[in-house]
Design an enzyme around this catalytic site. Structure first.
Site, PDB file in Angstrom:
ATOM      1  N   ALA A  29       0.866  -1.193   0.000  1.00 32.22           N
ATOM      2  CA  ALA A  29       0.000   0.000   0.000  1.00 32.22           C
ATOM      3  C   ALA A  29       0.902   1.242   0.000  1.00 32.22           C
ATOM      4  CB  ALA A  29      -0.964   0.003   1.192  1.00 32.22           C
ATOM      5  N   HIS A  34       6.866   5.825   1.691  1.00 31.82           N
ATOM      6  CA  HIS A  34       7.670   4.696   1.207  1.00 31.82           C
ATOM      7  C   HIS A  34       8.567   5.145   0.046  1.00 31.82           C
ATOM      8  CE1 HIS A  34       3.911   2.523   2.696  1.00 31.82           C
ATOM      9  NE2 HIS A  34       4.856   1.997   3.435  1.00 31.82           N
ATOM     10  N   GLY A 144      11.658   4.225   8.145  1.00 33.13           N
ATOM     11  CA  GLY A 144      11.123   5.549   8.461  1.00 33.13           C
ATOM     12  C   GLY A 144      11.243   5.863   9.939  1.00 33.13           C
ATOM     13  N   SER A 182       0.534   7.476   6.187  1.00 37.19           N
ATOM     14  CA  SER A 182       0.487   6.110   6.704  1.00 37.19           C
ATOM     15  C   SER A 182      -0.518   5.319   5.876  1.00 37.19           C
ATOM     16  CB  SER A 182       0.027   6.139   8.168  1.00 37.19           C
ATOM     17  OG  SER A 182      -0.372   4.847   8.572  1.00 37.19           O
ATOM     18  N   ARG A 184      -2.430   3.298   7.012  1.00 39.15           N
ATOM     19  CA  ARG A 184      -3.653   3.226   7.829  1.00 39.15           C
ATOM     20  C   ARG A 184      -4.508   4.487   7.714  1.00 39.15           C
ATOM     21  NH1 ARG A 184      -0.249  -0.098  11.500  1.00 39.15           N
ATOM     22  NH2 ARG A 184      -1.242  -2.144  11.568  1.00 39.15           N
TER      23      ARG A 184
END
Ligand code: AMP
Length: 273
Positions: A29, A34, A144, A182, A184
């Protein structure tokens, strides 16, 4: 770009790499956070390998393992566009057997902060990262700072097990609003996303207090909690870079951390002072 799904395919890919290898382990995801790790790995190494594996052993029973976003097609496209050389996309069966050896994260420092609500989480993180390091054999691995305790636990593992890899902690990428990116965040409604800004706002407020000369951690924590009154705070903590409790701020050796639930979504954020 090679997509390796089996150990054999990954080993074959790795054998062809004669030079430095930067490794970015992820749970997929992929977002700009990233991507910043991938870009840095590209800059500093001759080859880059990314893994996307939603690691079941770092989720506790009742956590969001099944709901965790899975976006393989988009992830592969992001990696391809970023110039990644190889992506490792294993299944659970590839990564884990039965009745296996399993790593124990430090019993004290992995059971504070995240470890209070997520006991055993870092055992799963270290186990999967050790497996991935042994397969990928990276020169440098990129993590990170957003997951501050994670990068600390991994650095400690590298030291404790004399691993031959350099850990590179990378800055947190944020939305313009301040919200730390994130995977999430995808769970948040528009209203929850607005409320989630309290996390980064509380950290910015802490920095402002420190810039104005405040050094007392109790004062700073209670000021932060005022800003966090609309979210369900799990912890606000001020620690040194080794996660020891500190009574006062030392610029260059302090991390301020916050974890909170916004609706049913658990978010973490921190700033390194
Ligand atoms: P994850 O897929 O959430 O396991 O994250 C994979 C790696 O990306 C970890 O090292 C994270 O700390 C890092 N990461 C996640 N979010 C961000 C962000 N907003 N900025 C920088 N790195 C991040």
């Amino acid at each position: 770009m090679v997509i390796a799904r089996t150990l054999h395919e990954l080993r074959e890919l790795r054998q062809k790499m004669n030079g430095t290898v930067g490794f970015v382990p992820t749970m997929g995801a992929l977002h700009e956070g990233h991507l910043s790790l991938i870009k840095r790995a590209k800059m500093e190494n001759e080859y880059v390998i990314v893994s996307t594996f939603v690691n079941p052993t770092q989720f506790l029973p009742g956590e969001d393992l099944d709901a965790y976003p899975r976006k393989e097609k988009a992830d592969l496209e992001i990696c391809r566009l970023a110039g990644v050389d190889g992506v490792f996309v294993p299944t659970e069966q590839v990564m884990y057997g039965e009745d296996e050896s399993y790593l124990c994260a430090p019993r004290i420092r992995s059971y504070t902060l995240e470890g209070i609500k997520r006991p055993g989480h870092f055992d799963g993180v270290l186990t999967v990262v050790m497996k991935l390091f042994n397969l990928v054999k990276p020169t440098k691995a990129y993590f990170g700072k957003k997951d501050a305790q994670q990068v600390m636990m991994i650095s400690q593992m590298v030291k404790d097990f004399f691993l031959d890899v350099e850990i590179v902690p990378c800055d947190t990428v944020r939305e313009k609003s301040g919200l730390a990116l994130s995977s999430r965040n995808a769970y948040l409604s528009a209203e929850e996303k607005e409320r989630a800004l309290a996390l980064s706002k509380s950290l910015h407020h802490a920095i402002k207090l420190i810039k104005n000369g405040e050094r007392d951690t109790d004062v700073i924590e209670s000021e932060m909690l005022k800003i966090l009154n609309d979210v369900d705070v799990e912890y606000v903590a001020i620690k040194d870079r080794l996660l020891n409790e500190v009574p006062s701020i030392t610029v260059g050796d302090t991390v301020i951390l916050v974890a909170a639930r916004v609706g049913s979504t658990r978010l973490i954020d921190n700033m390194w002072i």
